[in-house]
Design a protein around this motif. Structure first.
Motif, PDB file in Angstrom:
ATOM      1  N   VAL A  93      38.376  46.375  32.887  1.00 32.74           N
ATOM      2  CA  VAL A  93      37.456  47.402  32.412  1.00 32.74           C
ATOM      3  C   VAL A  93      36.544  46.896  31.296  1.00 32.74           C
ATOM      4  CG1 VAL A  93      38.838  49.355  33.108  1.00 32.74           C
ATOM      5  CG2 VAL A  93      39.205  48.333  30.865  1.00 32.74           C
ATOM      6  N   ALA A  94      36.828  45.698  30.768  1.00 37.65           N
ATOM      7  CA  ALA A  94      35.955  45.161  29.720  1.00 37.65           C
ATOM      8  C   ALA A  94      34.563  44.894  30.292  1.00 37.65           C
ATOM      9  CB  ALA A  94      36.552  43.883  29.143  1.00 37.65           C
ATOM     10  N   LEU A 100      32.275  46.421  33.144  1.00 40.70           N
ATOM     11  CA  LEU A 100      32.074  47.390  34.208  1.00 40.70           C
ATOM     12  C   LEU A 100      31.247  46.758  35.325  1.00 40.70           C
ATOM     13  CD1 LEU A 100      31.192  50.595  32.174  1.00 40.70           C
ATOM     14  CD2 LEU A 100      33.251  50.177  33.509  1.00 40.70           C
ATOM     15  N   PRO A 101      31.484  47.162  36.564  1.00 40.63           N
ATOM     16  CA  PRO A 101      30.622  46.665  37.631  1.00 40.63           C
ATOM     17  C   PRO A 101      29.194  47.166  37.399  1.00 40.63           C
ATOM     18  CG  PRO A 101      32.100  48.368  38.447  1.00 40.63           C
ATOM     19  CD  PRO A 101      32.510  48.080  37.044  1.00 40.63           C
ATOM     20  N   SER A 102      28.235  46.406  37.877  1.00 41.55           N
ATOM     21  CA  SER A 102      26.840  46.732  37.557  1.00 41.55           C
ATOM     22  C   SER A 102      26.340  47.932  38.351  1.00 41.55           C
ATOM     23  CB  SER A 102      25.956  45.524  37.812  1.00 41.55           C
ATOM     24  OG  SER A 102      26.159  45.076  39.127  1.00 41.55           O
ATOM     25  N   GLY A 103      27.009  48.273  39.468  1.00 42.47           N
ATOM     26  CA  GLY A 103      26.573  49.423  40.252  1.00 42.47           C
ATOM     27  C   GLY A 103      25.339  49.120  41.057  1.00 42.47           C
ATOM     28  N   ASN A 104      24.526  50.132  41.291  1.00 48.89           N
ATOM     29  CA  ASN A 104      23.425  50.004  42.226  1.00 48.89           C
ATOM     30  C   ASN A 104      22.228  50.781  41.697  1.00 48.89           C
ATOM     31  OD1 ASN A 104      21.824  49.793  44.463  1.00 48.89           O
ATOM     32  ND2 ASN A 104      23.524  50.108  45.891  1.00 48.89           N
ATOM     33  N   VAL A 105      21.131  50.093  41.490  1.00 51.11           N
ATOM     34  CA  VAL A 105      19.952  50.743  40.936  1.00 51.11           C
ATOM     35  C   VAL A 105      19.275  51.650  41.967  1.00 51.11           C
ATOM     36  CG1 VAL A 105      17.679  50.339  39.925  1.00 51.11           C
ATOM     37  CG2 VAL A 105      19.613  48.929  39.234  1.00 51.11           C
ATOM     38  N   THR A 125      42.285  58.846  43.645  1.00 47.67           N
ATOM     39  CA  THR A 125      41.088  58.011  43.454  1.00 47.67           C
ATOM     40  C   THR A 125      40.034  58.267  44.524  1.00 47.67           C
ATOM     41  OG1 THR A 125      41.975  56.201  44.808  1.00 47.67           O
ATOM     42  CG2 THR A 125      42.417  56.125  42.438  1.00 47.67           C
ATOM     43  N   TRP A 173      35.297  48.022  49.249  1.00 47.02           N
ATOM     44  CA  TRP A 173      35.898  48.937  48.274  1.00 47.02           C
ATOM     45  C   TRP A 173      36.669  48.154  47.239  1.00 47.02           C
ATOM     46  CZ3 TRP A 173      35.220  54.023  47.784  1.00 47.02           C
ATOM     47  CH2 TRP A 173      34.660  54.688  48.864  1.00 47.02           C
ATOM     48  N   ASP A 174      36.091  47.173  46.688  1.00 45.68           N
ATOM     49  CA  ASP A 174      36.844  46.369  45.743  1.00 45.68           C
ATOM     50  C   ASP A 174      37.029  47.146  44.458  1.00 45.68           C
ATOM     51  OD1 ASP A 174      38.243  44.080  45.345  1.00 45.68           O
ATOM     52  OD2 ASP A 174      36.648  43.187  44.151  1.00 45.68           O
ATOM     53  N   VAL A 175      38.271  47.332  44.067  1.00 47.33           N
ATOM     54  CA  VAL A 175      38.537  48.121  42.870  1.00 47.33           C
ATOM     55  C   VAL A 175      38.633  47.208  41.658  1.00 47.33           C
ATOM     56  CG1 VAL A 175      40.256  49.534  41.715  1.00 47.33           C
ATOM     57  CG2 VAL A 175      39.546  50.057  44.029  1.00 47.33           C
ATOM     58  N   VAL A 176      37.863  47.554  40.657  1.00 49.54           N
ATOM     59  CA  VAL A 176      37.773  46.727  39.464  1.00 49.54           C
ATOM     60  C   VAL A 176      38.923  47.055  38.525  1.00 49.54           C
ATOM     61  CG1 VAL A 176      36.343  46.250  37.469  1.00 49.54           C
ATOM     62  CG2 VAL A 176      35.305  46.617  39.703  1.00 49.54           C
TER      63      VAL A 176
END
Lengths: 299, 299
Positions: free
Chosen positions: A170-171, A173-178, A103, A164-167
């Motif tokens: 999976v239904a 998804l994390p929003s991420g970073n624009v 990972t 480092w929070d692991v999701v």
């Protein structure tokens, strides 16, 4: 066993700076740095490892500071700590560190005081949080005892990687970073003779010696130079033609992780469909000792 | 034309430290730093580029110091230097920089004085050798003029890499190095949400969305998270699920270099055998604007 009860989180622990010293294992647990007083490795095969303790007690650990050759658990005598049997990658913590390698999520490293004063990187007292390390590779090899032990190459990450929070859900998804930010990363890397790697790839016309794939970029061949016996500590492979293969990126990943090995008669052993023989050339002869060394890391 | 007469060598020029200033282009030629007084790019498609001059004159160059967005040659009015036509990757120097990207061999960067004082990284006088830069990526985009220009992302290499001599006589491979040394490398990198990339890969069960390959390492799936619209300057793609694909390493290389693009109807366009449709999921919707942006970089 319910391992998920013993998951604290990946990455830095808020409020615990690199270099923080704790008086004992219970104190590490209390501060959520390493949440079990017995285990050297916290983690599971599913999630990966979140932290490891490097203690002076293990005869096969090697500590170079920013690089640690860490050995797994199992096969040790409970009283003496001596290796009395082989280790297995199926063991919980050993499997967790393989997952961390796959990972790419780094692990917290805690060094324990070394009573025998053999490790100059160990603290003089208690347990010290020494930052995040990436599991760069894994293999198996004979330890000092002669038994096969699970080994991991841990390399210090300079980057601060809090959160480092692991999701797992999976239904959503994390929003991420624009607008992802930048960070400076420093690391030690082997100085490779790029001219050599280019020449080997050129000789094979950029065609993978394992699967025959030939990638192209604007009509130019693209391949990667892969060392058979790894360069760098502790393998110290040579950066010479007889230790280099021309591989496609996919076969490179599989070869580096032992999913592909090559026998002395050049037959390819792989979990993938039958690959036949390693393609070689009169002008590029492979050293069978290097192939054997590589096989032995993953047998 | 006989380009091989104008090949001096890759890497640092002995006796020329980073920061050395030369009074004019003839002086650069004399010291073998940039061996042609007219060309901005020294090199050929076969060998790659050995050096480039960044001058204030090109409207589409962008200089961020350790990062330069460098534009190729062609399509400019000889008198005014204005862009009056499209550029092509077939042009000698433009093709050379693509080769440099593929081989990974860095180029010497020389900055010329900027008469208009718009570039704060340019010297106040003459031409300055500013070290080695890696060609990290290439693409085509509309310049200020509206014409399509060839663009290259040049990133400074901190490592000293003297002696990048590229071997062309494949009958005798270079001997390489039995004990390769180590070097410390520092670079700026985008801080990615690794949790996001892991979640996307997990959702696709580590199966490539383009070719369906699924690599495994000790039974664990292995894939890479690939941004569609590149993150970082000048593309500024987002690190969000709608801009991320789960790809195998081979498709990742091909996608990043425009050998694979995806249409609005998700059909895959590739130099490789027919790939069909990009595999997507209800839980992971791709933004078609990002696919369009990516296509446009390589059309």
């Amino acid at each position: 066993m319910e391992y998920f009860n013993v998951f604290s989180g990946f990455g830095e622990v808020p409020g615990v700076p690199v270099g923080a010293v704790f008086k004992d294992r219970a104190s590490l647990v209390e501060h959520r740095v390493h949440i079990n007083t017995q285990w050297g490795i916290i983690g599971t095969r599913d999630r990966g490892a979140e932290s490891v303790v490097v203690s002076g007690g293990y005869e096969d650990d090697k500590d170079y500071g920013d690089l640690i050759i860490y050995t797994g658990h199992g096969g040790r005598d409970q009283d003496t700590g001596k290796q009395v049997d082989h280790q297995s990658f199926d063991a919980r913590g050993n499997a967790a560190l393989v997952t961390s390698h796959v990972t790419g999520v780094p692990v917290r490293v805690i060094r324990g005081a070394d009573a025998k004063r053999k490790n100059s990187h160990a603290p003089s007292y208690g347990y010290r949080y020494d930052g995040l390390f990436q599991v760069e590779s894994f293999w198996q090899g004979p330890g000092q005892s002669g038994f096969r032990v699970c080994c991991y190459r841990l390399v210090k990450v300079s980057e601060s990687t809090a959160g480092w929070d692991v999701v797992t859900d999976v239904a959503s998804l994390p929003s991420g970073n624009v607008e992802p930010g930048r960070t400076r990363v420093t690391r030690s890397q082997i100085r490779r003779a790029r001219a050599l790697s280019l020449a080997v790839k050129e000789l094979h016309d950029y065609r993978c010696q394992i699967c025959d794939a030939r990638l192209t970029i604007k009509g130019l061949g693209y391949a990667q130079g892969a060392h058979i016996r790894p360069v760098g500590q502790p393998h110290s492979g040579t950066d010479t033609p007889d230790n280099l293969l021309c591989l496609c990126p996919n076969c490179h990943v599989l070869f580096d992780n032992g999913e592909i090995v090559v026998n002395d008669d050049l037959t390819i052993v792989s979990s993938q469909p039958n690959r036949g023989l390693l393609r070689t050339s009169h002008d590029h002869v492979i050293n069978l000792d290097h192939l054997r060394y590589h096989r032995d890391l993953f047998r």
